[in-house]
Design an enzyme around this catalytic site. Structure first.
Site, PDB file in Angstrom:
ATOM      1  N   VAL A   1      41.377  49.302  32.502  1.00 50.98           N
ATOM      2  CA  VAL A   1      40.601  47.852  32.924  1.00 50.98           C
ATOM      3  C   VAL A   1      41.734  46.733  32.575  1.00 50.98           C
ATOM      4  O   VAL A   1      41.855  46.788  31.258  1.00 50.98           O
ATOM      5  CB  VAL A   1      39.415  47.768  32.365  1.00 50.98           C
ATOM      6  CG1 VAL A   1      38.625  46.670  32.774  1.00 50.98           C
ATOM      7  CG2 VAL A   1      38.461  49.046  32.788  1.00 50.98           C
TER       8      VAL A   1
ATOM      9  N   ASP B   1      50.530  40.739  29.459  1.00 47.98           N
ATOM     10  CA  ASP B   1      50.627  39.867  30.641  1.00 47.98           C
ATOM     11  C   ASP B   1      50.476  40.324  31.980  1.00 47.98           C
ATOM     12  O   ASP B   1      51.623  40.915  32.105  1.00 47.98           O
ATOM     13  CB  ASP B   1      51.440  38.648  30.271  1.00 47.98           C
ATOM     14  CG  ASP B   1      51.278  37.361  31.418  1.00 47.98           C
ATOM     15  OD1 ASP B   1      50.671  37.772  32.556  1.00 47.98           O
ATOM     16  OD2 ASP B   1      51.659  36.478  31.050  1.00 47.98           O
TER      17      ASP B   1
ATOM     18  N   ASN C   1      41.077  43.560  37.292  1.00 50.20           N
ATOM     19  CA  ASN C   1      39.848  42.645  36.961  1.00 50.20           C
ATOM     20  C   ASN C   1      40.495  41.233  36.162  1.00 50.20           C
ATOM     21  O   ASN C   1      39.831  40.085  36.448  1.00 50.20           O
ATOM     22  CB  ASN C   1      39.008  43.210  35.900  1.00 50.20           C
ATOM     23  CG  ASN C   1      37.963  42.016  35.321  1.00 50.20           C
ATOM     24  OD1 ASN C   1      37.264  41.908  35.955  1.00 50.20           O
ATOM     25  ND2 ASN C   1      38.173  41.768  34.033  1.00 50.20           N
TER      26      ASN C   1
ATOM     27  N   TYR D   1      42.126  29.252  43.712  1.00 50.30           N
ATOM     28  CA  TYR D   1      41.064  30.499  43.445  1.00 50.30           C
ATOM     29  C   TYR D   1      40.915  31.117  44.410  1.00 50.30           C
ATOM     30  O   TYR D   1      41.022  32.459  44.907  1.00 50.30           O
ATOM     31  CB  TYR D   1      39.900  29.939  42.528  1.00 50.30           C
ATOM     32  CG  TYR D   1      39.273  31.090  42.108  1.00 50.30           C
ATOM     33  CD1 TYR D   1      39.606  31.897  41.029  1.00 50.30           C
ATOM     34  CD2 TYR D   1      38.000  31.262  42.739  1.00 50.30           C
ATOM     35  CE1 TYR D   1      38.822  33.055  40.511  1.00 50.30           C
ATOM     36  CE2 TYR D   1      37.273  32.557  42.109  1.00 50.30           C
ATOM     37  CZ  TYR D   1      37.436  33.412  41.100  1.00 50.30           C
ATOM     38  OH  TYR D   1      36.809  34.186  40.742  1.00 50.30           O
TER      39      TYR D   1
ATOM     40  N   LYS E   1      41.702  35.115  45.872  1.00 51.03           N
ATOM     41  CA  LYS E   1      40.764  36.112  45.845  1.00 51.03           C
ATOM     42  C   LYS E   1      40.457  36.464  47.358  1.00 51.03           C
ATOM     43  O   LYS E   1      40.230  37.675  47.644  1.00 51.03           O
ATOM     44  CB  LYS E   1      39.414  35.425  45.403  1.00 51.03           C
ATOM     45  CG  LYS E   1      39.407  35.287  43.967  1.00 51.03           C
ATOM     46  CD  LYS E   1      39.812  36.462  43.187  1.00 51.03           C
ATOM     47  CE  LYS E   1      39.554  36.459  41.710  1.00 51.03           C
ATOM     48  NZ  LYS E   1      39.651  37.547  40.957  1.00 51.03           N
TER      49      LYS E   1
ATOM     50  N   VAL F   1      28.781  35.169  36.748  1.00 51.45           N
ATOM     51  CA  VAL F   1      28.536  35.610  35.266  1.00 51.45           C
ATOM     52  C   VAL F   1      29.046  34.441  34.534  1.00 51.45           C
ATOM     53  O   VAL F   1      30.189  33.756  34.600  1.00 51.45           O
ATOM     54  CB  VAL F   1      29.254  36.908  34.930  1.00 51.45           C
ATOM     55  CG1 VAL F   1      28.920  37.219  33.647  1.00 51.45           C
ATOM     56  CG2 VAL F   1      28.966  37.879  35.984  1.00 51.45           C
TER      57      VAL F   1
ATOM     58  N   THR G   1      30.756  33.539  32.018  1.00 53.99           N
ATOM     59  CA  THR G   1      32.079  33.907  31.328  1.00 53.99           C
ATOM     60  C   THR G   1      32.802  32.518  30.830  1.00 53.99           C
ATOM     61  O   THR G   1      32.572  31.471  31.546  1.00 53.99           O
ATOM     62  CB  THR G   1      32.834  34.865  31.931  1.00 53.99           C
ATOM     63  OG1 THR G   1      33.279  34.231  33.335  1.00 53.99           O
ATOM     64  CG2 THR G   1      32.025  36.060  32.141  1.00 53.99           C
TER      65      THR G   1
HETATM   66  N1  LIG Z   1      32.601  34.913  36.272  1.00 59.59           N
HETATM   67  C1  LIG Z   1      32.221  34.884  37.368  1.00 59.59           C
HETATM   68  O1  LIG Z   1      31.084  34.320  37.874  1.00 59.59           O
HETATM   69  C2  LIG Z   1      33.069  35.555  38.501  1.00 59.59           C
HETATM   70  C3  LIG Z   1      32.851  35.430  39.821  1.00 59.59           C
HETATM   71  C4  LIG Z   1      33.418  35.901  40.686  1.00 59.59           C
HETATM   72  C5  LIG Z   1      34.734  36.689  40.332  1.00 59.59           C
HETATM   73  N2  LIG Z   1      35.057  36.730  39.043  1.00 59.59           N
HETATM   74  C6  LIG Z   1      36.028  37.233  38.606  1.00 59.59           C
HETATM   75  O2  LIG Z   1      35.870  38.373  37.543  1.00 59.59           O
HETATM   76  C7  LIG Z   1      37.069  38.627  36.717  1.00 59.59           C
HETATM   77  C8  LIG Z   1      36.860  38.503  35.403  1.00 59.59           C
HETATM   78  O3  LIG Z   1      36.554  37.244  35.031  1.00 59.59           O
HETATM   79  P1  LIG Z   1      35.676  36.862  33.952  1.00 59.59           P
HETATM   80  O4  LIG Z   1      34.715  36.064  34.631  1.00 59.59           O
HETATM   81  O5  LIG Z   1      35.157  37.848  33.062  1.00 59.59           O
HETATM   82  O6  LIG Z   1      36.581  35.868  33.015  1.00 59.59           O
HETATM   83  P2  LIG Z   1      36.832  35.813  31.417  1.00 59.59           P
HETATM   84  O7  LIG Z   1      35.994  36.220  30.542  1.00 59.59           O
HETATM   85  O8  LIG Z   1      37.670  34.799  31.028  1.00 59.59           O
HETATM   86  O9  LIG Z   1      37.828  37.037  31.444  1.00 59.59           O
HETATM   87  C9  LIG Z   1      39.405  37.132  31.806  1.00 59.59           C
HETATM   88  C10 LIG Z   1      40.025  38.290  31.273  1.00 59.59           C
HETATM   89  O10 LIG Z   1      41.161  38.212  31.900  1.00 59.59           O
HETATM   90  C11 LIG Z   1      42.327  38.368  31.271  1.00 59.59           C
HETATM   91  N3  LIG Z   1      43.429  37.666  31.650  1.00 59.59           N
HETATM   92  C12 LIG Z   1      43.622  36.388  32.103  1.00 59.59           C
HETATM   93  N4  LIG Z   1      44.802  36.057  32.189  1.00 59.59           N
HETATM   94  C13 LIG Z   1      45.770  37.088  31.929  1.00 59.59           C
HETATM   95  C14 LIG Z   1      47.149  37.554  32.216  1.00 59.59           C
HETATM   96  N5  LIG Z   1      47.973  36.688  32.654  1.00 59.59           N
HETATM   97  N6  LIG Z   1      47.207  38.606  31.706  1.00 59.59           N
HETATM   98  C15 LIG Z   1      46.383  39.700  31.107  1.00 59.59           C
HETATM   99  N7  LIG Z   1      45.141  39.276  31.309  1.00 59.59           N
HETATM  100  C16 LIG Z   1      44.809  38.108  31.549  1.00 59.59           C
HETATM  101  C17 LIG Z   1      41.697  37.381  29.899  1.00 59.59           C
HETATM  102  O11 LIG Z   1      42.485  37.896  28.782  1.00 59.59           O
HETATM  103  P3  LIG Z   1      43.584  37.075  27.943  1.00 59.59           P
HETATM  104  O12 LIG Z   1      43.247  35.496  28.425  1.00 59.59           O
HETATM  105  O13 LIG Z   1      43.342  37.513  26.596  1.00 59.59           O
HETATM  106  O14 LIG Z   1      44.708  37.416  28.860  1.00 59.59           O
HETATM  107  C18 LIG Z   1      40.414  38.060  29.813  1.00 59.59           C
HETATM  108  O15 LIG Z   1      40.134  39.222  29.425  1.00 59.59           O
HETATM  109  C19 LIG Z   1      38.243  37.793  37.309  1.00 59.59           C
HETATM  110  O16 LIG Z   1      38.992  38.410  38.167  1.00 59.59           O
HETATM  111  C20 LIG Z   1      37.356  36.519  38.092  1.00 59.59           C
HETATM  112  O17 LIG Z   1      38.120  35.983  39.080  1.00 59.59           O
HETATM  113  C21 LIG Z   1      34.332  36.080  38.240  1.00 59.59           C
END
Ligand SMILES: NC(=O)c1ccc[n+]([C@@H]2O[C@H](COP(=O)([O-])OP(=O)(O)OC[C@H]3O[C@@H](n4cnc5c(N)ncnc54)[C@H](OP(=O)(O)O)[C@@H]3O)[C@@H](O)[C@H]2O)c1
Length: 299
Positions: free
Chosen positions: A43, A98, A125, A196, A200, A229, A231
């Site tokens: 993951v 990264d 993800n 964004y 996507k 979510v 987050t």
């Molecule tokens: N939250 C929502 O409502 C929502 C809706 C639609 C889609 N999504 C998608 O769901 C996925 C997860 O997002 P989330 O909402 O759970 O956000 P989050 O809590 O901010 O988590 C994002 C994760 O991605 C990692 N990440 C970011 N840039 C990275 C990089 N360059 N290399 C390695 N890891 C990286 C972050 O870790 P580090 O910063 O430590 O690297 C973190 O673990 C994303 O693809 C997002 O676009 C989210």
């Protein structure tokens, strides 16, 4: 809140069949059919939010090993401890990398091959978003970084891991899974969200390419909207905060359900974690017959 247009797919299974939180049919800790012993799962973006929840739900599904990737080591440490509390027999590999760095991803693939010799489930993800501003106000490096994380990161993991995924499918005479986390934003054109939402949208097509190139070799690939979510990433943009009404556990459970058996009828398609899985299954024949949940130009 107004009803979103049909092509967003929000109400695809019917508005009465949407979920905001995990429910028994997708909860591995209480539903034996979701157990996936022996599988190795990777993951990305697993340190917090949705990726963390996906990893923990796989711990409840009793997989053999989980590879956790993100840049922040301390967050990976916390997730690893939480996995061990759920099931201490699971092998946990923490990789603070990264996802946009080609060499780091390739080295990781070699290490997973050496240490585990298989990969059953890849969840792309990790995600990022530039601030939502109109094009002329945007910062080009931030705009492009969104593509680097969301699209290039997913591509690099596919490029590095598809051989091992195919090998795992061949050896086990089974299906392996790729889940590319996209977004309902892929279907939306919100002023300011170009980086964004376009990235996507590209992820949806990337899944279709994996399917046409590797589907016959046993790789089942889907694109996923994880729900709205609250987050760190989700709450970044103030205008969408009222829509963040789903838990991270809902997506974690849905991903575990997706991979619990070969769901090849969803190959190359877009799904949402908010859709009730039993209702989705009941729509299976129509989805396949009419080739739904893919990107086509309306003419
Ligand atoms: N939250 C929502 O409502 C929502 C809706 C639609 C889609 N999504 C998608 O769901 C996925 C997860 O997002 P989330 O909402 O759970 O956000 P989050 O809590 O901010 O988590 C994002 C994760 O991605 C990692 N990440 C970011 N840039 C990275 C990089 N360059 N290399 C390695 N890891 C990286 C972050 O870790 P580090 O910063 O430590 O690297 C973190 O673990 C994303 O693809 C997002 O676009 C989210």
């Amino acid at each position: 809140m107004t009803t979103p247009p049909a092509h967003y797919g929000y109400g695809f299974v019917g508005y009465q069949n949407l979920h905001n939180d995990i429910y028994p049919a997708i909860t591995a800790s209480i539903t034996p059919a979701l157990q996936q012993p022996g599988k190795v799962v990777l993951v990305t973006g697993a340190g917090r939010g949705i990726g963390r929840s996906i990893a923990l739900q796989y711990a409840h599904a009793s997989v053999a090993a989980i590879v956790l990737c993100a840049r922040t080591s301390s967050e990976l440490d916390e997730v690893a401890v939480s996995i061990q509390k759920i099931n201490s027999t699971i092998r946990v590999h923490k990789r603070p990398i990264d996802v946009t760095k080609d060499d780091a991803v390739k080295t990781l693939a070699q290490d997973v091959q050496r240490d585990e010799g298989r990969l059953d489930i890849l969840v792309n993800n990790a995600g990022a978003s530039a601030p939502w501003v109109h094009l002329t106000a945007s910062d080009s490096s931030s705009w492009w970084n969104t593509f680097e994380v969301n699209l290039k990161g997913s591509y690099l993991f596919l490029q590095a891991f598809l051989s091992l995924l195919v090998l795992t499918a061949e050896k086990g005479n089974t299906t392996v899974d790729v889940v590319n986390v996209s977004s309902m934003g892929a279907h939306v054109v919100s002023p300011g969200a170009s980086a964004y939402q376009i990235s996507k949208l590209a992820v949806l097509r990337l899944s279709e390419f994996v399917n046409v190139e590797y589907g016959a070799k046993g790789v089942n690939t889907v694109s996923l909207h994880p729900g709205g979510v609250p987050t760190a990433l989700g709450t970044q943009e103030e205008s969408i905060r009222p829509y963040l009404i789903d838990t991270a556990e809902l997506c974690g459970g849905f991903v575990v359900w997706l991979t619990a058996e070969p769901r090849t009828w969803l190959a190359g398609r877009y799904v949402s974690a908010t859709w009730d899985v039993d209702v989705l299954e009941s729509m299976r024949d129509g989805i396949v017959k009419e080739d739904k949940l893919k990107m086509f130009m309306s003419v």
